[in-house]
Design a protein around this motif. Structure first.
Motif, PDB file in Angstrom:
ATOM      1  N   ALA A  40      -8.515   1.415   6.906  1.00  0.00           N
ATOM      2  CA  ALA A  40      -7.894   1.983   5.390  1.00  0.00           C
ATOM      3  C   ALA A  40      -8.984   2.892   4.713  1.00  0.00           C
ATOM      4  O   ALA A  40      -8.751   4.011   4.185  1.00  0.00           O
ATOM      5  N   TYR A  44      -8.756   6.882   3.673  1.00  0.00           N
ATOM      6  CA  TYR A  44      -8.824   7.196   2.344  1.00  0.00           C
ATOM      7  C   TYR A  44      -9.994   8.261   2.267  1.00  0.00           C
ATOM      8  O   TYR A  44      -9.771   9.307   1.647  1.00  0.00           O
ATOM      9  N   LEU A  59      -4.633   5.650   8.741  1.00  0.00           N
ATOM     10  CA  LEU A  59      -4.064   4.827   7.927  1.00  0.00           C
ATOM     11  C   LEU A  59      -2.823   3.856   8.580  1.00  0.00           C
ATOM     12  O   LEU A  59      -2.450   2.567   8.448  1.00  0.00           O
ATOM     13  N   VAL A  75      -2.346   1.150   1.146  1.00  0.00           N
ATOM     14  CA  VAL A  75      -2.522   2.261   2.433  1.00  0.00           C
ATOM     15  C   VAL A  75      -1.287   2.920   2.430  1.00  0.00           C
ATOM     16  O   VAL A  75      -1.087   3.986   2.763  1.00  0.00           O
ATOM     17  N   ARG A  79      -1.056   7.056   2.452  1.00  0.00           N
ATOM     18  CA  ARG A  79      -0.427   7.567   3.843  1.00  0.00           C
ATOM     19  C   ARG A  79       0.585   8.456   3.245  1.00  0.00           C
ATOM     20  O   ARG A  79       0.849   9.356   3.792  1.00  0.00           O
TER      21      ARG A  79
END
Length: 557
Positions: A40, A44, A59, A75, A79
């Motif tokens: 994750a 990011y 993600l 998440v 996304r």
């Protein structure tokens, strides 16, 4: 006793086994959760650096790992944001909806889904989501910005400005809300505030090509062609520099650069180059809305060259690409009007207004055509509507003054010209028309004051100014206001500035020669102007003037 010992041993063994299993599962879950959060965080970071494909991939992998509810919601939001950047709006809507199942109080999820709904033209749902985002977080700058963008696109400029001001408050370091605020001010014709907003955007982000491009348009509307040209060149430079030499060959990238270059060429009066650049844009596959815009702009360049037939063909094509392009209908109406097809022009103005009931220029131009046709009541209705929609457009007040002059109503004409000059102190049309109204009142001193120094003024549109001055000095009923020699000089200058392509200026030159007693020249130029005009209404008036010159009589208004 032995039996109880056995029971205790068994129970202890079960407890140890269960604890071992639980510990193992927990440890495994924690390890996999840590792996998920590592993915994750990697996603990011990819989104932050603009690699949205990598963000979506990473993600998606993170979501295959066990995550806490809050972690999973974050998440999905990230996304969904990456998918918004990739214009994968339906998938983004799914992600933000999933995020809201995990966290119904997520303002970011409502904001992201609101934007995706807006881009898929689900406006009511988009507004509902953005409203909810703002209720949850009064400092949600993006929610204010997107809601303001929706209002701007629906031409609700005043309503949009309230949201954009909040977006600026929440994100003072961002140039985008300042640019949008400038566009709203352009929408209500508040050019000074528009320029101030674009100035602020450039101060915030000196490399914002969009800010320079829009400021160029604002300067053009103020008649400051040098500053407009400078900003257009700066926008082109920044857009060209922002992409690599390899990527600039892609249609998506070159379209924006070529469009700016086309705009610069048009502003510089290089219509052939503008047409060539439009052809380059049209040589690749464009979206229908883009093709409609480019084709229409090519038509505008043809119209500026006096090539009315090619311009009409382009306006027709623009409408085929996008039947809801109200500007194409308005431009086609102007072309039809110039070709003397006044009834068809009125139909196109009506269609433009039908598509956009707040289209100020369509009302203004239709009102002007009604005035030329002698339909003064209809003209007054249209122009008054234009003023109601935008009370800061100087041209509308000038046009209403002309309608009042045609009605022999000097006082309201003077008042409208005064308002036009407050809005645009460089409006020579307003000064000349107010001088006509003063003459109507026999107030020659004030008429002379309005005309003083026009020839030497720093004019935004010198051809228009010279033509209006020459017409007044040639045709004014009062001899004290007429000056044949100076009228000829001014009219000749207007014709030269327009490359002898404006029949109206040539008609004025004929009137000037008539006032100066040079009737052979008056006949010559009136005949030339007649060859350029198709309008039956206009031709009738010009033929009457030609008859006067043949009798060695000047024309008087």
């Amino acid at each position: 006793m032995r039996k109880w010992i056995l029971i205790i041993v068994v129970i202890t063994s079960v407890i140890v086994l269960v604890a071992t299993v639980v510990f193992g599962l927990t440890a495994s879950w924690l390890i996999r959760n840590r792996q998920g959060m590592a993915l994750a965080n990697e996603g990011y970071a990819a989104g932050f650096r603009g690699d949205h494909d990598d963000a979506i991939r990473t993600l998606t992998a993170a979501l295959q790992k066990p995550l806490l509810t809050k972690q999973r919601g974050d998440v999905y939001v990230n996304r969904g944001t990456a998918r918004n950047w990739k214009a994968q709006f339906q998938d983004a809507i799914g992600d933000f909806t999933a995020a809201l199942r995990d966290d119904p109080q997520s303002a970011n999820a409502y904001t992201g889904r609101g934007y995706a709904l807006y881009r898929t033209n689900q406006i009511d749902k988009a507004l509902a989501d953005l409203n909810q985002a703002i209720r949850l977080d009064a400092n949600s700058g993006f929610a204010y910005y997107y809601r303001g963008l929706i209002f701007y696109n629906h031409k609700e400029f005043e309503r949009a400005l309230g949201d954009i001001d909040e977006a600026v408050r929440c994100n003072p370091e961002s140039a985008d809300p300042l640019i949008l605020r400038g566009l709203c001010y352009l929408g209500i014709n508040d050019l000074d505030r528009a320029l101030a907003s674009f100035d602020g955007a450039i101060a915030t982000n000196p490399r914002s090509a969009d800010a320079y491009q829009h400021r160029s348009h604002a300067y053009a509307r103020k008649g400051d062609w040098e500053k407009s040209k400078h900003d257009a060149e700066q926008a082109i430079h920044l857009k060209s520099a922002s992409v690599s030499s390899a990527s600039i060959e892609s249609p998506a990238t070159s379209y924006g650069v070529l469009f700016d270059q086309e705009n610069l060429a048009y502003l510089a009066g290089d219509y052939d180059r503008a047409i060539d650049l439009a052809n380059q844009m049209l040589s690749v596959k464009l979206k229908p809305a883009q093709a409609s815009l480019v084709t229409m702009r090519r038509g505008i360049s043809y119209f500026a060259k006096g090539d009315l037939n090619h311009a009409l063909q382009d306006y027709n094509e623009a409408i085929k690409f996008n039947p809801r392009n109200e500007t194409a209908y308005c431009n086609r109406a102007g072309d039809l009007e110039a070709q003397g097809k006044e009834k068809e022009a009125l139909q196109d103005y009506a269609q433009a207004i039908n598509l956009n009931p707040k289209y100020v220029l369509a009302y203004l131009y239709r009102g002007s055509l009604h005035r030329v046709r002698g339909e003064l009541n209809e003209a007054m209705v249209d122009v008054t509507k234009a003023i109601e929609l935008n009370p800061k457009e100087a041209r509308s007040f000038v046009e209403r003054a002309r309608i009042n002059l045609a009605k022999n109503q000097a006082e309201p004409a003077i008042a409208d010209c005064a308002t036009a000059l407050q809005l645009d102190p460089k409006s020579i049309e307003a000064r000349v028309d107010r001088a006509k109204a003063y003459v109507m009142q026999k107030n020659y001193a004030l008429a002379a004051e309005d005309l003083k120094g026009i020839e030497n003024a720093n004019l935004a549109k010198p051809d228009v100014a010279m033509n209006d001055l020459a017409w007044f000095q040639a045709t004014c009923p009062d001899a004290r206001m007429r000056n044949g020699r100076r009228a000829v000089e001014a009219a000749m200058k207007a014709c030269e500035l327009s490359y002898w392509k404006n029949w109206g200026y040539i008609d004025t030159l004929a009137a000037a020669y008539g006032e100066n007693g040079q009737f052979d020249e008056a006949i010559k130029y009136e005949t030339l102007a007649l060859q350029m005009v198709n309008s039956r209404t206009v031709r009738t008036k010009m033929e009457q003037r030609l008859g006067l010159y043949k009798q060695h009589k000047p024309y008087r208004e």
